[in-house]
Design a protein around this motif. Structure first.
Motif, short mmCIF file in Angstrom:
data_model
loop_
_atom_site.label_atom_id
_atom_site.label_comp_id
_atom_site.label_asym_id
_atom_site.label_seq_id
_atom_site.Cartn_x
_atom_site.Cartn_y
_atom_site.Cartn_z
N ALA A 105 0.83 -1.21 0.00
CA ALA A 105 0.00 0.00 0.00
C ALA A 105 0.86 1.26 0.00
CB ALA A 105 -0.93 0.00 1.21
N LEU A 106 2.04 1.19 0.56
CA LEU A 106 2.91 2.37 0.52
C LEU A 106 3.33 2.64 -0.92
CD1 LEU A 106 5.03 1.91 3.79
CD2 LEU A 106 3.12 3.49 3.38
N ALA A 107 3.52 1.56 -1.70
CA ALA A 107 3.89 1.71 -3.10
C ALA A 107 2.66 2.06 -3.95
CB ALA A 107 4.53 0.42 -3.62
N GLU A 108 1.50 1.64 -3.49
CA GLU A 108 0.26 1.75 -4.29
C GLU A 108 -0.87 2.18 -3.34
OE1 GLU A 108 -1.24 0.91 -8.07
OE2 GLU A 108 0.20 -0.68 -7.53
N PRO A 109 -0.91 3.50 -3.02
CA PRO A 109 -1.82 3.99 -1.97
C PRO A 109 -3.29 3.66 -2.25
CG PRO A 109 -0.31 5.73 -2.66
CD PRO A 109 -0.12 4.60 -3.62
N GLU A 110 -3.64 3.52 -3.51
CA GLU A 110 -5.02 3.18 -3.88
C GLU A 110 -5.50 1.91 -3.18
OE1 GLU A 110 -8.11 4.62 -5.40
OE2 GLU A 110 -6.30 5.49 -6.31
N ALA B 105 -4.60 10.90 1.27
CA ALA B 105 -4.02 9.57 1.42
C ALA B 105 -3.10 9.21 0.25
CB ALA B 105 -5.11 8.52 1.58
N LEU B 106 -3.38 9.77 -0.91
CA LEU B 106 -2.50 9.49 -2.04
C LEU B 106 -1.14 10.14 -1.79
CD1 LEU B 106 -4.95 9.76 -5.09
CD2 LEU B 106 -4.00 7.69 -4.04
N ALA B 107 -1.15 11.32 -1.12
CA ALA B 107 0.10 12.00 -0.78
C ALA B 107 0.76 11.36 0.44
CB ALA B 107 -0.18 13.48 -0.51
N GLU B 108 -0.05 10.76 1.28
CA GLU B 108 0.43 10.25 2.58
C GLU B 108 -0.22 8.89 2.83
OE1 GLU B 108 2.59 11.49 5.94
OE2 GLU B 108 1.44 13.19 5.19
N PRO B 109 0.31 7.83 2.19
CA PRO B 109 -0.37 6.52 2.19
C PRO B 109 -0.60 5.97 3.60
CG PRO B 109 1.48 6.53 0.65
CD PRO B 109 1.57 7.81 1.42
N GLU B 110 0.24 6.37 4.54
CA GLU B 110 0.09 5.91 5.92
C GLU B 110 -1.31 6.20 6.47
OE1 GLU B 110 1.63 3.67 8.50
OE2 GLU B 110 3.14 4.53 7.15
#
Lengths: 220, 220
Positions: A105-110, B105-110
């Motif tokens: 998910a860090l690589a692919e936030p979607e 969240a796309l900018a900050e996946p965490e």
């Protein structure tokens, strides 16, 4: 649903890019049980994503069983040590442990956004189940379960809506959190009114689904 | 909890970086109601993150109320059009619509990973509530609610564990999805056994919390 689509697509892509060795793929026949405690995963929980088939999540206590949710293709759920699922229809599923999911998910936030939305679907369904148990009697809950089954699996013929693999009394009881006896009483009443016909084991005909749905409004 | 910490930190950071105009901040006094339908948000739902105070999520049906969850600082929930919450203790909260959350969240996946974990906490709590309603009687559910309240808010003095702002019979009934009368019967029984003492309105003393917790094992 858009969310499911995304998740499925991302998983498909990961399969192609070789990330598949981090994921657990399973092809399970109907009847197989999945215990969260049997799965090896680091972290609090894993995500279980259903690609095809049907699963039933349930809880047990002292020999009693309660169906929590039915999962259809595209649904996801968090798998904890106490989770129990039954494969109702031969299923293809993916299990992703939290650390692996986190890295993905860090690589692919979607991915995390989609999983969040899918878990929220399950949460909303569980809230509806709580409301049903708190506010509605057995008759209401059983009629709703029948209507849902008819909408999902019903086949129309000249007698009405045919359910070819209808849950038995015990399944319905587990599904709505009621006793077998109270379910059986309500089913007998629906048969007596001519709304429902039971044929051989496992087959049911709802002669008037519209009338059954209207009952939902009047029955507490 | 690590997850909450993250979320709070990220929100704090966003406040400083000027992203705050996308978020809805609220300072609400005790007693205030929050209706999902009053909130303006695009998309299916919004995320509500509680920074301080306490909230109660509930459902209603024909004049009956059912408490779904209590929210403590660090908890988050999805806010839908049908969601209803009551501020139990003056609360500071943040509401983030899905499109805004998605962009963040796309900018900050965490952020999405944390929100996913927080929603899963709520899901697990709702599953425990379903299991409680399906498998346990009013007495068991009430004793558990008392033990939870004692663990959360109890103050020890020479008479036992004092609850200074104990829910009344109706609150307990809503919390465990039972009638007022059955709750009142069980409370009277606990008082008769000397496990619980009711003093003035709103105060309760649990003289033997250990014994109360042991009851959980023996009472269905």
């Amino acid at each position: 649903m858009q969310a499911d689509h995304h998740f499925g697509q991302i998983v498909d892509r990961l399969l192609k890019t070789g990330a598949a060795h981090h994921l657990t793929f399973r092809n399970l026949p109907a009847g197989r049980l999945i215990y969260g405690s049997d799965e090896e995963f680091d972290g609090d929980f894993a995500l279980l994503f259903l690609r095809s088939g049907r699963l039933r999540c349930f809880s047990t206590f002292e020999g009693k069983e309660m169906t929590l949710f039915q999962m259809e293709p595209g649904d996801a759920i968090s798998l904890h040590a106490h989770s129990m699922l039954e494969v109702k229809k031969a299923a293809e599923l993916v299990i992703i442990g939290l650390p692996t999911f986190r890295a993905m998910a860090l690589a692919e936030p979607e991915l995390a956004l989609t999983a969040m939305t899918l878990l929220d679907h399950v949460l909303q369904r569980s809230i509806r189940l709580i409301e049903d148990m708190a506010f509605h009697g057995v008759k209401h809950r059983l009629i709703r379960a029948l209507c849902d089954t008819a909408d999902r699996e019903g086949r129309r013929d000249e007698h009405g809506i045919v359910l070819d693999t209808v849950p038995n009394t015990e399944d319905f009881a587990m599904q709505i959190g009621a006793t077998r006896q109270s379910v059986s009483t309500v089913l007998a009443e629906l048969v007596r009114c001519g709304i429902v016909h039971r044929y051989g084991t496992g087959t049911m005909v709802i002669s008037d689904l519209g009338r059954l749905k209207r009952e939902l409004v009047s029955v507490r």
